[in-house]
Design a protein around this motif. Sequence first.
Motif, PDB file in Angstrom:
ATOM      1  N   GLY A  81      -3.593  -2.527   0.104  1.00 48.89           N
ATOM      2  CA  GLY A  81      -4.555  -1.452   0.337  1.00 48.89           C
ATOM      3  C   GLY A  81      -5.979  -1.941   0.127  1.00 48.89           C
ATOM      4  N   THR A  82      -6.913  -1.007   0.105  1.00 52.10           N
ATOM      5  CA  THR A  82      -8.332  -1.334  -0.039  1.00 52.10           C
ATOM      6  C   THR A  82      -8.729  -1.448  -1.511  1.00 52.10           C
ATOM      7  N   MET A  83      -9.934  -2.000  -1.735  1.00 53.72           N
ATOM      8  CA  MET A  83     -10.453  -2.103  -3.100  1.00 53.72           C
ATOM      9  C   MET A  83     -10.639  -0.715  -3.707  1.00 53.72           C
ATOM     10  N   GLU A  84     -11.122   0.233  -2.930  1.00 57.58           N
ATOM     11  CA  GLU A  84     -11.305   1.594  -3.433  1.00 57.58           C
ATOM     12  C   GLU A  84      -9.964   2.185  -3.882  1.00 57.58           C
ATOM     13  N   GLN A  85      -8.931   1.991  -3.071  1.00 56.22           N
ATOM     14  CA  GLN A  85      -7.596   2.472  -3.438  1.00 56.22           C
ATOM     15  C   GLN A  85      -7.094   1.778  -4.699  1.00 56.22           C
ATOM     16  N   ALA A  86      -7.280   0.469  -4.776  1.00 52.49           N
ATOM     17  CA  ALA A  86      -6.797  -0.309  -5.918  1.00 52.49           C
ATOM     18  C   ALA A  86      -7.453   0.151  -7.217  1.00 52.49           C
ATOM     19  N   LYS A  87      -8.763   0.342  -7.187  1.00 53.01           N
ATOM     20  CA  LYS A  87      -9.476   0.746  -8.405  1.00 53.01           C
ATOM     21  C   LYS A  87      -8.995   2.098  -8.909  1.00 53.01           C
ATOM     22  N   ALA A  88      -8.628   2.988  -8.004  1.00 54.57           N
ATOM     23  CA  ALA A  88      -8.083   4.291  -8.410  1.00 54.57           C
ATOM     24  C   ALA A  88      -6.626   4.159  -8.853  1.00 54.57           C
ATOM     25  N   LEU A  89      -5.873   3.335  -8.163  1.00 50.70           N
ATOM     26  CA  LEU A  89      -4.439   3.177  -8.416  1.00 50.70           C
ATOM     27  C   LEU A  89      -4.153   2.508  -9.761  1.00 50.70           C
ATOM     28  N   SER A 119       0.813  -1.218   0.000  1.00 51.22           N
ATOM     29  CA  SER A 119       0.000   0.000   0.000  1.00 51.22           C
ATOM     30  C   SER A 119       0.847   1.268   0.000  1.00 51.22           C
ATOM     31  N   SER A 120       2.162   1.133   0.189  1.00 54.72           N
ATOM     32  CA  SER A 120       3.041   2.308   0.096  1.00 54.72           C
ATOM     33  C   SER A 120       3.095   2.846  -1.334  1.00 54.72           C
ATOM     34  N   VAL A 121       2.698   2.031  -2.313  1.00 53.61           N
ATOM     35  CA  VAL A 121       2.658   2.458  -3.711  1.00 53.61           C
ATOM     36  C   VAL A 121       1.419   3.328  -3.911  1.00 53.61           C
ATOM     37  N   THR A 122       1.638   4.582  -4.297  1.00 57.59           N
ATOM     38  CA  THR A 122       0.529   5.520  -4.476  1.00 57.59           C
ATOM     39  C   THR A 122       0.341   5.940  -5.927  1.00 57.59           C
ATOM     40  N   ASN A 123       1.177   5.431  -6.825  1.00 54.95           N
ATOM     41  CA  ASN A 123       1.056   5.768  -8.239  1.00 54.95           C
ATOM     42  C   ASN A 123       1.548   4.586  -9.077  1.00 54.95           C
ATOM     43  N   VAL A 124       0.749   4.191 -10.056  1.00 52.31           N
ATOM     44  CA  VAL A 124       1.133   3.137 -10.996  1.00 52.31           C
ATOM     45  C   VAL A 124       0.957   3.700 -12.400  1.00 52.31           C
ATOM     46  N   GLY A 125       2.028   3.695 -13.180  1.00 46.72           N
ATOM     47  CA  GLY A 125       2.009   4.280 -14.513  1.00 46.72           C
ATOM     48  C   GLY A 125       1.270   3.461 -15.548  1.00 46.72           C
ATOM     49  N   ALA A 126       1.052   4.078 -16.675  1.00 42.48           N
ATOM     50  CA  ALA A 126       0.349   3.458 -17.792  1.00 42.48           C
ATOM     51  C   ALA A 126       1.060   2.188 -18.249  1.00 42.48           C
ATOM     52  N   TYR A 127       0.288   1.155 -18.508  1.00 41.05           N
ATOM     53  CA  TYR A 127       0.757  -0.130 -19.030  1.00 41.05           C
ATOM     54  C   TYR A 127       1.745  -0.838 -18.097  1.00 41.05           C
ATOM     55  N   ALA A 128       1.849  -0.391 -16.857  1.00 38.80           N
ATOM     56  CA  ALA A 128       2.814  -0.977 -15.923  1.00 38.80           C
ATOM     57  C   ALA A 128       2.551  -2.451 -15.657  1.00 38.80           C
ATOM     58  N   LEU A 129       1.286  -2.877 -15.722  1.00 31.44           N
ATOM     59  CA  LEU A 129       0.936  -4.266 -15.425  1.00 31.44           C
ATOM     60  C   LEU A 129       0.366  -4.970 -16.651  1.00 31.44           C
ATOM     61  N   ASP A 130       0.804  -4.570 -17.823  1.00 34.51           N
ATOM     62  CA  ASP A 130       0.341  -5.130 -19.089  1.00 34.51           C
ATOM     63  C   ASP A 130       1.074  -6.442 -19.350  1.00 34.51           C
ATOM     64  N   CYS A 131       0.589  -7.480 -18.696  1.00 35.41           N
ATOM     65  CA  CYS A 131       1.190  -8.829 -18.782  1.00 35.41           C
ATOM     66  C   CYS A 131       0.083  -9.800 -19.177  1.00 35.41           C
ATOM     67  N   ASP A 132       0.259 -10.495 -20.280  1.00 37.25           N
ATOM     68  CA  ASP A 132      -0.784 -11.370 -20.811  1.00 37.25           C
ATOM     69  C   ASP A 132      -1.257 -12.446 -19.845  1.00 37.25           C
ATOM     70  N   LYS A 133      -0.400 -12.955 -18.995  1.00 31.97           N
ATOM     71  CA  LYS A 133      -0.767 -14.061 -18.109  1.00 31.97           C
ATOM     72  C   LYS A 133      -1.029 -13.633 -16.671  1.00 31.97           C
ATOM     73  N   LEU A 134      -1.005 -12.325 -16.403  1.00 30.84           N
ATOM     74  CA  LEU A 134      -1.218 -11.851 -15.037  1.00 30.84           C
ATOM     75  C   LEU A 134      -2.626 -12.220 -14.583  1.00 30.84           C
ATOM     76  N   ALA A 135      -2.708 -13.083 -13.566  1.00 30.01           N
ATOM     77  CA  ALA A 135      -3.995 -13.579 -13.080  1.00 30.01           C
ATOM     78  C   ALA A 135      -4.344 -13.036 -11.699  1.00 30.01           C
ATOM     79  N   THR A 136      -3.318 -12.651 -10.916  1.00 26.26           N
ATOM     80  CA  THR A 136      -3.562 -12.216  -9.547  1.00 26.26           C
ATOM     81  C   THR A 136      -2.679 -11.038  -9.168  1.00 26.26           C
ATOM     82  N   ILE A 137      -3.313 -10.023  -8.588  1.00 31.61           N
ATOM     83  CA  ILE A 137      -2.586  -8.911  -7.979  1.00 31.61           C
ATOM     84  C   ILE A 137      -2.951  -8.924  -6.507  1.00 31.61           C
ATOM     85  N   ASN A 138      -1.958  -9.058  -5.651  1.00 27.41           N
ATOM     86  CA  ASN A 138      -2.157  -8.976  -4.209  1.00 27.41           C
ATOM     87  C   ASN A 138      -1.753  -7.572  -3.788  1.00 27.41           C
ATOM     88  N   TYR A 139      -2.743  -6.804  -3.313  1.00 30.14           N
ATOM     89  CA  TYR A 139      -2.511  -5.412  -2.962  1.00 30.14           C
ATOM     90  C   TYR A 139      -2.902  -5.204  -1.505  1.00 30.14           C
TER      91      TYR A 139
END
Length: 174
Positions: A139-147, A117-137
């Motif tokens: 922070g909260t769902m509200e934070q994640a959806k904005a982040l 949750s210390s991550v407060t900014n994620v840039g464009a296409y940063a998680l553009d991985c074809d096989k990415l199935a799970t992100i463990n974050y």
Amino acid sequence: LPNLKSLCPTALVGTSLVEIEIPATVTEIYGNPFVGINENWGDTDNPNLKSITVAPGNENFRIEGNYLYNISGGNKVLVTDLEAYKGTSVSVPNGTTGIEAFAFKGYYKLTSITIPSSVTNVGAYALDCDKLATINYSGTMEQAKALFVDAEIRYGCQVKCSDGTYTQEYLPGI
């Protein structure tokens, strides 16, 4: 690369660099310029790039373990994980304040990533991985959806947060 002041995403695409030293003159890196080195977009299993170092005197960037960070302005923004293309999971270290654009783009083996949750900014296409199935974050769902709004998370990816889990419901770019 003497007198070089900045690098941008895809700046080194198609080159056959084996090692690179970021000169002391570099003050800005926009996104992950190491995406696509010696590869044909989509074949990242065996890139030739083996070493990224930071020249003495460069106060804007540093290597910590497998990670290249932009440390200017009091932030600690992850530019790339130098080994992530080899494995199926990665854990962004605690204390990281941001993830640069394109940081993990093209890492086609990645199926999971853990982000503090210390991550407060994620840039464009940063998680553009074809096989990415799970992100463990952590922070909260509200934070994640904005982040993760511009991170290019794939349809069906599960985002597990401190207060529940949601599934990415739309295809990026639509």
